[in-house]
Design an enzyme around this catalytic site. Structure first.
Site, PDB file in Angstrom:
ATOM      1  N   THR A 138      14.555  64.134   7.894  1.00 54.40           N
ATOM      2  CA  THR A 138      14.946  63.901   6.497  1.00 54.40           C
ATOM      3  C   THR A 138      13.849  63.213   5.697  1.00 54.40           C
ATOM      4  O   THR A 138      13.036  62.473   6.238  1.00 54.40           O
ATOM      5  CB  THR A 138      16.203  63.030   6.426  1.00 54.40           C
ATOM      6  OG1 THR A 138      16.020  61.890   7.251  1.00 54.40           O
ATOM      7  CG2 THR A 138      17.416  63.794   6.886  1.00 54.40           C
ATOM      8  N   ARG A 310      49.420  37.025  16.324  1.00 54.85           N
ATOM      9  CA  ARG A 310      49.658  36.441  15.011  1.00 54.85           C
ATOM     10  C   ARG A 310      51.156  36.419  14.689  1.00 54.85           C
ATOM     11  O   ARG A 310      51.859  37.397  14.893  1.00 54.85           O
ATOM     12  CB  ARG A 310      48.945  37.269  13.954  1.00 54.85           C
ATOM     13  CG  ARG A 310      49.063  36.744  12.532  1.00 54.85           C
ATOM     14  CD  ARG A 310      48.247  35.507  12.332  1.00 54.85           C
ATOM     15  NE  ARG A 310      48.207  35.022  10.968  1.00 54.85           N
ATOM     16  CZ  ARG A 310      47.579  33.911  10.605  1.00 54.85           C
ATOM     17  NH1 ARG A 310      46.931  33.184  11.502  1.00 54.85           N
ATOM     18  NH2 ARG A 310      47.578  33.515   9.354  1.00 54.85           N
ATOM     19  N   GLN A 330      53.887  46.865   9.406  1.00 56.30           N
ATOM     20  CA  GLN A 330      52.716  46.778  10.286  1.00 56.30           C
ATOM     21  C   GLN A 330      52.710  47.973  11.252  1.00 56.30           C
ATOM     22  O   GLN A 330      51.684  48.616  11.453  1.00 56.30           O
ATOM     23  CB  GLN A 330      52.749  45.447  11.060  1.00 56.30           C
ATOM     24  CG  GLN A 330      51.479  45.121  11.832  1.00 56.30           C
ATOM     25  CD  GLN A 330      50.413  44.425  10.983  1.00 56.30           C
ATOM     26  OE1 GLN A 330      50.553  44.300   9.768  1.00 56.30           O
ATOM     27  NE2 GLN A 330      49.346  43.994  11.616  1.00 56.30           N
ATOM     28  N   GLU A 424      24.648  64.307  10.695  1.00 50.27           N
ATOM     29  CA  GLU A 424      24.894  65.538  11.446  1.00 50.27           C
ATOM     30  C   GLU A 424      25.134  66.712  10.516  1.00 50.27           C
ATOM     31  O   GLU A 424      26.265  67.032  10.169  1.00 50.27           O
ATOM     32  CB  GLU A 424      26.101  65.385  12.384  1.00 50.27           C
ATOM     33  CG  GLU A 424      26.088  66.353  13.529  1.00 50.27           C
ATOM     34  CD  GLU A 424      26.531  67.761  13.114  1.00 50.27           C
ATOM     35  OE1 GLU A 424      25.759  68.689  13.391  1.00 50.27           O
ATOM     36  OE2 GLU A 424      27.587  67.930  12.541  1.00 50.27           O
ATOM     37  N   ASP A 426      22.676  70.241   9.077  1.00 45.24           N
ATOM     38  CA  ASP A 426      21.987  71.440   9.539  1.00 45.24           C
ATOM     39  C   ASP A 426      20.938  71.155  10.586  1.00 45.24           C
ATOM     40  O   ASP A 426      20.477  72.065  11.262  1.00 45.24           O
ATOM     41  CB  ASP A 426      21.324  72.126   8.353  1.00 45.24           C
ATOM     42  CG  ASP A 426      22.354  72.487   7.326  1.00 45.24           C
ATOM     43  OD1 ASP A 426      22.499  71.720   6.369  1.00 45.24           O
ATOM     44  OD2 ASP A 426      23.030  73.502   7.522  1.00 45.24           O
TER      45      ASP A 426
END
Lengths: 710, 710
Positions: A138, A310, A330, A424, A426
């Site tokens: 690149t 927690r 949660q 990721e 060409d």
């Protein structure tokens, strides 16, 4: 894991064989034992401690990484580790470094694209680390679009050399990991020019630094590109910038396995089939999907354990507050992520099989399944990396305020992981061989994840357009062969329990995907120029690709006789007993209760997707609002069933406290004393009165600021 | 803004009056001029430069913040800035510091909860910064649930003192910003105990450090809690830990405006109405919503400008590649975020009005609108902060690989912003007065955003349950008064253009919210114990709350005669011309083309939500799949209309390059040379050969590692 186990009361609730689940998670007994051994080796070695990584300045951090990389290599040599063992060891050291690129990109590029002679010359040097290489593709102005690269490699017939040159600022190589400060060599991608003609982008082995004093060779300018997201994280890596001022290399340093440049400067194609190159992509993407499940499971492990530690609200008469894992809000956020971790793990295992299958076919000159495998892995890469990045951040939020502390491990996990969403592209077409290293490698991060999904969309549209022609869709698109059934079928769910039938879930996902594909194909057909249609409707097409990929995750199987899903649905709409993913699990997996847990997780994964993408299912008429509501009821019931097993399900990942690197995710749940201990290690606590007090705070308090020099 | 403007070709496309839009964005000409002046003052002062903040180690970083805070205070004094001007100045310095808590929490707490005598004693000291204060509420084991705090304040009648004590490890004060290394005083929240009886949690003014040498007073242990998410970011703040070992303070240092402890240790309630306290919440949350639009708009500004600079693929015959902002996939991700920035800005302005209205009513002893205002602001706080955090990260991804560099500014923006999703819970009930400082303040970050949504859900369920009783719903819930109509109405969209009618959009959102509320209420009624129902169905209830809050954003108005939406819908289902948000805009806003842009943005915001939450709209039968598809077509058309104005729409935020702090978001678009320049400033580039090469890399290359001492 000595001392009191504050999560013992949770572990006592477990309804399945955790050791058996560990094998399932690892993929095999061999994989479990090997990874377990290497994880412990690293965790017990003081030289690999992670302590303080997020507190170090850039230079100290980087030097420390060099030390760890050298120590790892020393241990690998001393213990005579196999390549597989060495890969695991580096994985558990868990610190991005130049060695990732050396083993993961430089060596594979030479193996894949080099001629036999080139391999004989360069590989022994690289295997012994007498040279250190990186992968320079690149550029500052160019990422995903390899054909847009500007660096040139011009053949000079007079001297039999290539001249490597950076003609513009934007042609500077930018991002390659290991390039900035360490690599002595690089595979450099450049436009090949011979006799005044361009011949596309190719790879060249270029020496960058002197092997004597490590100084850049004349004409080469290089350095680090600067800080990246997060504390510690990828700042241990020297992602680099590199420019060439007419650097000369011998002709035989162009990687010539596919295309050869002769002494006269003529280009000659070799007889290596180019399709072989594409097979490699399946492998690369499979490792990315596997990495996604690893990163996601680490985050989920931390959030699940801490949610059990927690407590908040809900105390009655001054008693203990409620564990936050007992709140439905949660659970409805956490458990689908737990299910996704397992789902991505299994689809990763299936991709391993797919790679083997594609490779065998390619070797037998059967290229028929390649386009489908290519599209399917591109889509899964995109799907799993996006979901994982989002999930890590969601896990951080699920840990409340303390998740914001580096000591929770989650900020660094996020910052290290997110590049996977962008890299990721060409570039993998340029690689031919296995990537030996399991570590993620920040070789390039300029891609757009939407492109991956568009690759899938293009393949799906092509498949739909050929349905009339009698061409039978293969692999993961085989269900489109039943498109007429899928356009008409009606979901027959009447009770919440009906959603626990594999055939029902599978049909709903197949119908959704098929109907979305057909609708998009119809919209596309309204455009005179198909490319205009693709451009205009790209966002819609991406949605169809996502639907298809989610179907793959829901329906994937580890081993199958062939690529066709076992949907042996006959004309009378009879649902074969072993058509779904869950019945498959029932047959194969040993260990008390293991199957039940996996089934629950699979249904949570599927029904949560159904809820999240309800618009797709309803707008295509695949299910009714009433059925959607029943799915939701079933989902809540599944959360209750998973709840007592949640801790054991994350224990099954078998992560050491060292690897997790999180005070909140400690195996023993002893969170608060350790958080307190950790705080005092901050450099700000080196002195009671902070540096800067006398210059800046004291004059402020004493009203002497007006005359102060700041 | 000198030199070449690389985005001039974009700015030339603009179809509206950018200067007029700047006034609209700022809220008024006064606000624009003041903020513009302060922004330039900060940007032009070399002492406030941000350069290198992400590269500094913790100690250097913190010392630098002390320097900037002192310099800011010095400038405020020298220039005799007003309180409003000083607030803007601190805002544009854009670096979290102890002063945020001093001005934003410590002073307001004394003003709100202190008696007149207490205010007279402490406020002058605080205003001159002769003392520096923080806000010590949350504890290591206790966040949102104020009633769970463990620190005790026991009255000792013998000495007329309170004894402040930390009885357990989990009672350690944990998180308060400014506490770790700077504050001399704190408002400490503790359980009040007199005569052996508990009287709830109250605030106490406690001196922590000596004003002579800054050392902690005897019995006090304090320090910094360690690194937090991100480079730079909140690591400029000394979030702290604090424990008390039987610290004695005079009785008159309990904040006694609401509850007084007598010399004998008796508790006496004052006649200050407690509802006044709740009014403050509306103010606090309004500032949080305003901060959300600011953070979001900064990220969008960066991503939009860079999307116009960056080119990728699509080159024809070797010409320029396509600007990524021209890709529909990019537009469909970016433009809804741009629209959200504007939408949140306007709902924030509306909340300012709501606060004024509520305050006036409270002063006239009218408490009737308070519960609705309370619920509505809680929901909007949750909605906007969650959306903003996600949006900043999405903007980072939209910048591709370079977004991962700290130089892009986006990693730090994200890391600084995300605590807003977790903080602000019940603590605000402890505050009575204005928060003067516009800066976000990391005073506590233990809350759960789901709780905010449940607050809304509870209010909605109560409203629905009272519909039959003749009690008329008020304010943002007024539409529920027409619940019978809303349960039956049919969307009459026939073409894509029909989606540009305000009444159509508004009705769809109202019907969706009303139907979800009614359905949830029906499900709740199946439970014998409503609290069990709430617990079990909490995730569903949160969804109804989100639907309601999205309706508010879509329908909010800046100024209204009363809180009732101007939905003067009569029995014949006639849609009044000025009932919607867009017609309102048409009447009020001057400047060529400004209205058209705002309308487009409003529709993008609404129709994108409709697409994203399609499951809600379809499952409740508010719209048909065909109508959803038309909405999508309209959305694409709106993207095309916004496209030429995108750069001007982010220019209208009027952010200086200093405030943006992003190479990618530079006003002049000169990205690549500046990225290149920035790279060389990294400490790793101080030397060509990196520190550690000789110890670790050289021995590796020379095969001398086996004998090396690492």
């Amino acid at each position: 894991m000595k001392g009191v186990d504050h999560l013992a009361h949770e572990r006592n609730k477990t309804e399945f064989d955790v050791d058996a689940m560990k094998i399932v998670w690892a993929g095999s007994r061999h994989a479990f034992e090997l990874s377990d051994r290497m994880a412990r080796l690293v965790a017990s070695d003081p030289a690999f401690q992670k302590d303080g990584r997020t507190r170090l300045g850039r230079k100290e951090l980087f030097k420390n990484t060099l030390r760890k990389a050298a120590h790892a290599w020393k241990r690998i040599l001393e213990l005579r580790l196999t390549e597989e063992e060495a890969g695991w060891l580096r994985n558990f050291v868990d610190e991005p470094s130049f060695t990732d690129l050396h083993w993961g990109m430089f060596i594979p590029a030479i193996k894949g694209q080099g001629t036999d002679e080139q391999q004989q010359k360069w590989l022994p040097l690289a295997y012994k680390m007498q040279i250190i290489g990186c992968y320079a593709q690149t550029e500052l102005g160019h990422g995903s679009n390899v054909q847009g690269l500007e660096t040139t490699a011009t053949f000079d017939p007079e001297t039999d050399e290539f001249v490597i040159h950076s003609p513009t600022l934007t042609s500077s190589k930018w991002w390659p990991g290991g390039l900035g400060k360490v690599s002595t060599h690089a595979i450099v991608y450049a436009r090949l020019i011979t006799n005044g003609q361009e011949h596309g982008v190719h790879g060249f082995i270029v020496q960058l630094r002197s092997l004597d004093d490590h100084m850049p060779l004349p004409g080469i300018t290089m350095g680090d590109i600067g800080m990246k997201f997060g504390n510690g994280a990828y700042n241990t890596m020297d992602n680099g910038v590199l420019t060439f001022d007419h650097i000369r290399i011998p002709r035989n340093q162009m990687l010539m396995r596919v295309l050869r440049v002769t002494r006269e400067g003529k280009c000659v194609q070799s007889n290596v089939p180019r399709q072989l190159i594409y097979g490699t992509m399946v492998f690369v993407r499979q490792t990315i999907v596997a990495d996604a499940s690893t990163a996601l499971s680490r985050a989920v492990c931390i959030a699940t354990r801490y949610s059990a530690v927690r407590r908040q609200f809900g105390s009655q008469d001054g008693g203990m507050e409620t564990q936050v894992i007992d709140y439905k809000t949660q659970q409805s956020r956490l458990f689908p992520l737990l299910a996704s971790a397992y789902a991505f793990r299994f689809v990763g295992e299936w991709l391993k099989w797919l790679y083997t299958d594609v490779t065998q076919r390619l070797q037998a000159n059967d290229f028929s399944t390649l386009p489908e495998a290519h599209a399917c892995t591109a889509g899964l890469k995109s799907l799993t990396t996006t979901a994982t990045a989002d999930a890590i951040e969601e896990c951080r939020k699920l840990c409340g305020g303390h998740g914001y502390l580096c000591a929770s491990g989650l900020p660094e996990l996020f910052a290290v992981y997110v590049p996977a969403c962008t890299y990721e592209g060409d570039n993998v077409v340029l690689l031919l061989q296995h990537i030996a290293d399991r570590k993620r490698s920040l070789y390039r991060i300029q891609g757009k994840r939407e492109e991956k999904k568009l690759e899938v969309a293009r393949f799906l549209m092509k498949t739909v357009s050929q349905l009339g022609s009698g061409k039978k869709p293969v692999g993961t698109t085989a269900y489109l062969g039943q498109v007429q059934d899928l356009l008409q079928c009606c979901c027959d769910v009447q009770t919440a329990e009906d959603w626990l039938k594999p055939s029902v879930v599978l049909e709903a996902f197949e119908a959704r995907s098929a109907r979305m594909c057909v609708a998009r194909a119809q919209n596309l057909s309204k455009f005179e120029n198909p490319e205009d249609g693709f451009a205009e409707l790209s966002a819609d097409l991406v949605e169809a690709a996502v639907a298809h990929c989610q179907l793959i995750v829901v329906s994937k199987r580890k081993e199958e006789p062939d690529l066709t899903p076992a949907m042996a649905r006959d004309e009378s709409d009879h649902h074969n007993k072993d058509e779904g993913f869950i019945d498959k699990l029932q047959q194969d997996i040993p260990g008390k209760g293991v199957n039940q847990q996996l089934q629950n997780l699979c249904y949570i994964y599927a029904l949560n997707l159904l809820h999240k993408y309800l618009g797709d299912f309803l707008s295509t008429g695949c299910i009714t609002p009433k059925q959607a509501s029943l799915a939701n009821d079933q989902l809540r019931s599944l959360y209750s069933q998973i709840r007592p097993n949640a801790i054991a399900l994350v224990d099954a990942f078998n992560y050491t406290d060292h690897y997790l690197g999180s005070v909140l995710g400690r195996y023993d749940g002893n969170v608060y004393p350790k958080l307190y201990e950790e705080a005092w290690k901050d450099p700000l606590n080196d002195s009671v009165v902070p540096d800067g007090y006398h210059e800046y705070v004291h004059p402020m308090l004493k009203q002497q600021l007006r005359n102060a020099r700041l």
